[in-house]
Write a protein that holds these residues in place. Structure first.
Motif, PDB file in Angstrom:
ATOM      1  N   LEU A  66     -44.203  15.911  27.716  1.00  0.00           N
ATOM      2  CA  LEU A  66     -42.947  16.078  27.006  1.00  0.00           C
ATOM      3  C   LEU A  66     -42.132  14.804  26.965  1.00  0.00           C
ATOM      4  CD1 LEU A  66     -41.907  19.587  28.253  1.00  0.00           C
ATOM      5  CD2 LEU A  66     -42.998  18.957  26.116  1.00  0.00           C
ATOM      6  N   LYS A 116     -42.740  21.013  12.889  1.00  0.00           N
ATOM      7  CA  LYS A 116     -43.648  22.146  13.030  1.00  0.00           C
ATOM      8  C   LYS A 116     -45.016  21.624  13.462  1.00  0.00           C
ATOM      9  CE  LYS A 116     -41.704  25.390   9.646  1.00  0.00           C
ATOM     10  NZ  LYS A 116     -41.992  26.179   8.417  1.00  0.00           N
ATOM     11  N   ILE A 152     -45.680  25.932  16.667  1.00  0.00           N
ATOM     12  CA  ILE A 152     -44.561  25.555  17.519  1.00  0.00           C
ATOM     13  C   ILE A 152     -43.519  24.901  16.617  1.00  0.00           C
ATOM     14  CG2 ILE A 152     -43.778  24.079  19.411  1.00  0.00           C
ATOM     15  CD1 ILE A 152     -46.564  24.183  20.562  1.00  0.00           C
ATOM     16  N   THR A 183     -39.944  22.694  16.770  1.00  0.00           N
ATOM     17  CA  THR A 183     -38.994  21.985  17.620  1.00  0.00           C
ATOM     18  C   THR A 183     -37.837  21.462  16.768  1.00  0.00           C
ATOM     19  OG1 THR A 183     -39.864  19.706  17.429  1.00  0.00           O
ATOM     20  CG2 THR A 183     -40.946  21.180  18.983  1.00  0.00           C
ATOM     21  N   ARG A 216     -34.549  18.604  17.179  1.00  0.00           N
ATOM     22  CA  ARG A 216     -33.810  17.596  17.944  1.00  0.00           C
ATOM     23  C   ARG A 216     -32.532  17.263  17.196  1.00  0.00           C
ATOM     24  NH1 ARG A 216     -36.281  12.240  19.718  1.00  0.00           N
ATOM     25  NH2 ARG A 216     -36.679  12.022  17.490  1.00  0.00           N
ATOM     26  N   THR A 220     -33.104  18.855  22.569  1.00  0.00           N
ATOM     27  CA  THR A 220     -34.325  19.377  21.962  1.00  0.00           C
ATOM     28  C   THR A 220     -34.486  20.848  22.298  1.00  0.00           C
ATOM     29  OG1 THR A 220     -35.412  17.222  22.180  1.00  0.00           O
ATOM     30  CG2 THR A 220     -36.833  19.126  21.811  1.00  0.00           C
ATOM     31  N   PHE A 238     -37.213  24.294  21.572  1.00  0.00           N
ATOM     32  CA  PHE A 238     -38.527  24.710  21.118  1.00  0.00           C
ATOM     33  C   PHE A 238     -38.512  26.193  20.756  1.00  0.00           C
ATOM     34  CE2 PHE A 238     -39.328  21.035  23.660  1.00  0.00           C
ATOM     35  CZ  PHE A 238     -40.484  20.446  23.164  1.00  0.00           C
ATOM     36  N   THR A 239     -39.245  26.556  19.715  1.00  0.00           N
ATOM     37  CA  THR A 239     -39.554  27.947  19.426  1.00  0.00           C
ATOM     38  C   THR A 239     -41.053  28.093  19.573  1.00  0.00           C
ATOM     39  OG1 THR A 239     -37.716  28.125  17.862  1.00  0.00           O
ATOM     40  CG2 THR A 239     -39.444  29.805  17.737  1.00  0.00           C
ATOM     41  N   LEU A 240     -41.494  28.837  20.600  1.00  0.00           N
ATOM     42  CA  LEU A 240     -42.907  28.949  20.932  1.00  0.00           C
ATOM     43  C   LEU A 240     -43.497  30.254  20.434  1.00  0.00           C
ATOM     44  CD1 LEU A 240     -42.772  27.683  24.630  1.00  0.00           C
ATOM     45  CD2 LEU A 240     -43.345  26.368  22.599  1.00  0.00           C
ATOM     46  N   LEU A 249     -40.023  25.942  28.202  1.00  0.00           N
ATOM     47  CA  LEU A 249     -39.791  25.130  27.009  1.00  0.00           C
ATOM     48  C   LEU A 249     -38.806  25.788  26.054  1.00  0.00           C
ATOM     49  CD1 LEU A 249     -43.371  23.851  26.136  1.00  0.00           C
ATOM     50  CD2 LEU A 249     -41.475  22.519  27.051  1.00  0.00           C
ATOM     51  N   SER A 250     -38.662  27.104  26.144  1.00  0.00           N
ATOM     52  CA  SER A 250     -37.755  27.800  25.244  1.00  0.00           C
ATOM     53  C   SER A 250     -36.302  27.487  25.551  1.00  0.00           C
ATOM     54  CB  SER A 250     -37.991  29.312  25.331  1.00  0.00           C
ATOM     55  OG  SER A 250     -39.307  29.634  24.925  1.00  0.00           O
ATOM     56  N   MET A 296     -44.248  15.520  19.213  1.00  0.00           N
ATOM     57  CA  MET A 296     -43.345  16.548  18.719  1.00  0.00           C
ATOM     58  C   MET A 296     -42.140  15.949  18.017  1.00  0.00           C
ATOM     59  SD  MET A 296     -43.658  19.254  21.852  1.00  0.00           S
ATOM     60  CE  MET A 296     -45.267  19.899  22.333  1.00  0.00           C
TER      61      MET A 296
END
Length: 319
Positions: free
Chosen positions: A8, A77, A88, A90, A92, A110, A112-114, A124-125, A168
């Protein structure tokens, strides 16, 4: 867990992207003299300023002033095709700060949508914030939260300069003059691009290879670690760059597909959309308080967690 954190922060990004990635005419001789020479010099300088104003690279360099910057909003994406077709997303958002030679600091959040919130990657969410200044990055939130020592909020990682690219994030860093110049040299088409950040734009589009980006971009070199070889060397990155009437970049869209079948039997397509607003805004990014900062060695991480997180993309996209 250590490997997840490294991914990451961009330290092992290569493993995810590149498996085994009008000139003035001559003055008339008649009437030449001191006055004519001065006028000729003035005209030449004026023409040079006009050309510079029409050059996106020069326009970018003029933004490189201490404690000035630009706001960045970016959506990415990562689309996996293979064992598990998943996506995934992301986002930012934050500020890039410039010095006299380019970006020197950043403060970015940042999220994330997992496709799943199960297992170790569920952290990460949670949005994370990263402050990068003077070659050091400090991250708060995200996967770091549960492993931090009591009373500490920021994880410190040391690197060279501010890195604006990871798998990402946007691979075409148009805040780097060399990268902007090299990319625009591959312009295949131009057309009106609509209005962005209050200015009408022209969208330039084309394709550039990963090797060409590696040659031009310090951020890509830092991301990959070594020159791409094999099929990765000629991997095409398709791009669109929206340039305003002031010649400053307002939007960058890029996409590329990388095979990771040696890792997790899939192919990953990256689609990045970056917007720049507020060029010339004041910025003063500062490191967080020292008493709230921890290093990797202070994290509470078990050996079993590290083993499970060796390759987060395998868990998300593998068979």
């Amino acid at each position: 867990m250590r490997r997840t954190i490294a991914v990451l922060t961009g330290a092992t990004a290569a493993a995810l992207v590149v498996p085994a990635l009008v000139a003035a005419g001559p003055a008339s001789a008649q009437g030449a003299g001191p006055a004519g020479s001065a006028q000729e010099t003035g005209n030449t300088r004026s023409a040079q300023r006009v050309r510079a104003a029409a050059d996106p690279v020069s326009a970018l360099k003029r933004q490189f002033r201490t404690h000035r910057g630009v706001r960045l909003t970016e959506n990415t994406k990562i689309i996996g095709q293979g064992g598990k077709p998943r996506t995934i997303v992301t986002r930012r958002d934050g500020v890039l700060e410039f010095g006299r030679s380019g970006p020197v600091a950043s403060d970015l959040t940042t999220a994330f949508t997992l496709p799943t919130e199960d297992g170790e990657l569920k952290g990460l969410s949670t949005p994370s914030r990263t402050i990068s200044v003077k070659g050091v990055s400090y991250t708060s939130g995200g996967v770091y939260t549960d492993a931090m020592p009591e009373g500490k909020k920021w994880l410190r990682t040391r690197g060279a300069s501010v890195s604006l690219v990871s798998p990402m994030q946007q691979i075409i860093s148009t805040v780097e003059p060399g990268t902007l110049k090299a990319t625009l040299a591959h312009t295949a088409a131009k057309r009106p691009g609509g209005t962005w950040d209050g200015t009408r734009t022209t969208v330039h589009s084309g394709t550039i290879t990963l090797t060409e980006l590696y040659r031009a971009s310090p951020a890509v070199r830092a991301m990959l670690g070594k020159k791409p070889t094999g099929r990765s060397a000629t991997l095409p990155v398709t791009w669109k760059i929206y340039i305003g009437s002031d010649r400053l970049v307002r939007r960058v869209v890029s996409s590329y597909t990388e095979s990771t079948r040696g890792l997790n039997s899939t192919e990953l397509t990256y689609v990045n959309d970056t917007r720049y607003t507020g060029w010339g805004m004041r910025s003063a990014v500062k490191a967080p308080p020292a008493d709230q900062v921890a290093d990797f060695d202070e994290l509470d991480i078990g050996a079993d967690q590290a083993e499970q997180a060796q390759n987060p993309l395998r868990e998300l996209f593998g068979e």
